[in-house]
Scaffold this motif. Structure first.
Motif, PDB file in Angstrom:
ATOM      1  N   TYR A   1      28.445  11.838   2.701  1.00 52.45           N
ATOM      2  CA  TYR A   1      28.159  12.821   1.649  1.00 52.45           C
ATOM      3  C   TYR A   1      26.938  12.477   0.778  1.00 52.45           C
ATOM      4  CZ  TYR A   1      32.965  14.195   2.800  1.00 52.45           C
ATOM      5  OH  TYR A   1      34.101  14.572   3.457  1.00 52.45           O
ATOM      6  N   TRP A   2      26.076  11.585   1.234  1.00 47.09           N
ATOM      7  CA  TRP A   2      24.928  11.189   0.405  1.00 47.09           C
ATOM      8  C   TRP A   2      24.059  12.395   0.052  1.00 47.09           C
ATOM      9  CZ3 TRP A   2      23.236   7.296  -2.487  1.00 47.09           C
ATOM     10  CH2 TRP A   2      21.889   7.290  -2.869  1.00 47.09           C
ATOM     11  N   ASP A   3      23.822  13.276   0.994  1.00 45.24           N
ATOM     12  CA  ASP A   3      22.976  14.440   0.735  1.00 45.24           C
ATOM     13  C   ASP A   3      23.633  15.420  -0.236  1.00 45.24           C
ATOM     14  OD1 ASP A   3      21.065  13.476   2.447  1.00 45.24           O
ATOM     15  OD2 ASP A   3      21.802  14.573   4.194  1.00 45.24           O
TER      16      ASP A   3
ATOM     17  N   GLN B   1      25.291  11.725  -4.793  1.00 46.33           N
ATOM     18  CA  GLN B   1      24.936  10.313  -4.686  1.00 46.33           C
ATOM     19  C   GLN B   1      25.958   9.390  -5.370  1.00 46.33           C
ATOM     20  OE1 GLN B   1      20.850   9.416  -5.703  1.00 46.33           O
ATOM     21  NE2 GLN B   1      20.027  10.942  -4.289  1.00 46.33           N
TER      22      GLN B   1
ATOM     23  N   ASN C   1      22.489  10.068 -10.046  1.00 43.66           N
ATOM     24  CA  ASN C   1      21.797   9.724  -8.808  1.00 43.66           C
ATOM     25  C   ASN C   1      21.071   8.401  -9.001  1.00 43.66           C
ATOM     26  OD1 ASN C   1      19.403  10.289 -10.223  1.00 43.66           O
ATOM     27  ND2 ASN C   1      19.352  12.400  -9.480  1.00 43.66           N
TER      28      ASN C   1
END
Length: 259
Positions: A169-171, A174, A104
């Motif tokens: 799809y960031w959530d 990462q 991340n």
């Protein structure tokens, strides 16, 4: 939609996942390529067992030692491909090899960023440079003046996570280094389309979908797209590409993705 008829194809990262699926589908075409070159880092190792099994049944499949992060390996692979082609050109180069570091933003590192960029971005750059003479030869040997994947093309396997506009799809994941390297790959694709178009070479960035591969299964989530569906979709897209599509960012269903 045209028919994908190619004389020769090279797929990098071909020993598993999407790369292996592409090789299998090329071999299974009604009119398969005369040559299917499958590049991987350990052609004789256990991880290439499925490729070895295919090669025992298909004389047109050639497994090649190829590490896209190693310039010397790329040059040696090009010499091998050229020898097999015997004076003809390479129709289709699919830069599929890639790696992922599931870091991340807080724990991303210099070392991981360099490793991912070297494989995901610099590798396709060097592949395009080294294989350009063979791609140009394929284009020159095709009677059609229009760009297509049946004439000569570079296909860079990208990802929707590279889209700066959508931040998909960031959530969920990462993968900072991969997002950045694939975004850079998209720009490379645009540059290749501008630089190689005059030689008759089509260049496109292609998102294969969120696919059920070792790399795709992250964070306990099951990807929705099978390798077979992804590959069938991508080959369908490749068969329909023309001059208007060069330098674009598309997905496995042919949809234009935002940069």
């Amino acid at each position: 939609m045209g028919e994908l008829r190619i004389h020769s194809v090279l797929v990098t990262g071909a020993n598993r996942g999407i790369g292996l699926g592409l090789v299998q589908h090329f071999l299974g075409m009604p009119t398969p390529p005369k040559w299917v070159f499958a590049g991987c880092r350990d052609p004789k190792g256990q991880r290439a067992q499925e490729l070895q099994n295919l090669a025992s049944k298909h004389p047109n499949l050639v497994i090649i030692l190829l590490d896209v992060s190693n310039p010397g390996s790329i040059k040696a692979a090009a010499a091998t491909v050229e020898k097999h082609l015997g004076g003809s050109g390479l129709t289709l180069l699919i830069n599929n090899a890639g790696i992922a570091m599931f870091n991340n933003l807080e724990n991303e590192t210099l070392e991981d960023m360099i490793q991912v960029y070297t494989t995901d971005t610099i590798g396709p750059l060097l592949m395009g440079q080294v294989f350009l003479p063979l791609l140009k030869k394929a284009a020159q040997g095709n009677p059609s003046s229009a760009l297509s994947c049946s004439k000569a093309a570079i296909v860079n396997i990208s990802s929707s996570t590279a889209s700066i506009a959508s931040s998909s799809y960031w959530d969920m994941v990462q993968i900072v280094s991969s997002r950045c390297s694939k975004a850079a790959l998209n720009m490379l694709t645009k540059c290749q389309s501008l630089g190689y178009g005059e030689h008759g070479i089509l260049c496109v960035a292609l998102h294969p979908g969120w696919v059920q591969t070792d790399m795709g299964r992250v964070g306990g989530h099951q990807p929705p797209v099978t390798v077979d569906s992804s590959v069938r979709g991508m080959l369908n897209v490749l068969s329909s590409l023309s001059e208007k599509d060069t330098g674009t960012f598309l997905d496995w269903e042919g949809k234009v993705l935002p940069w």
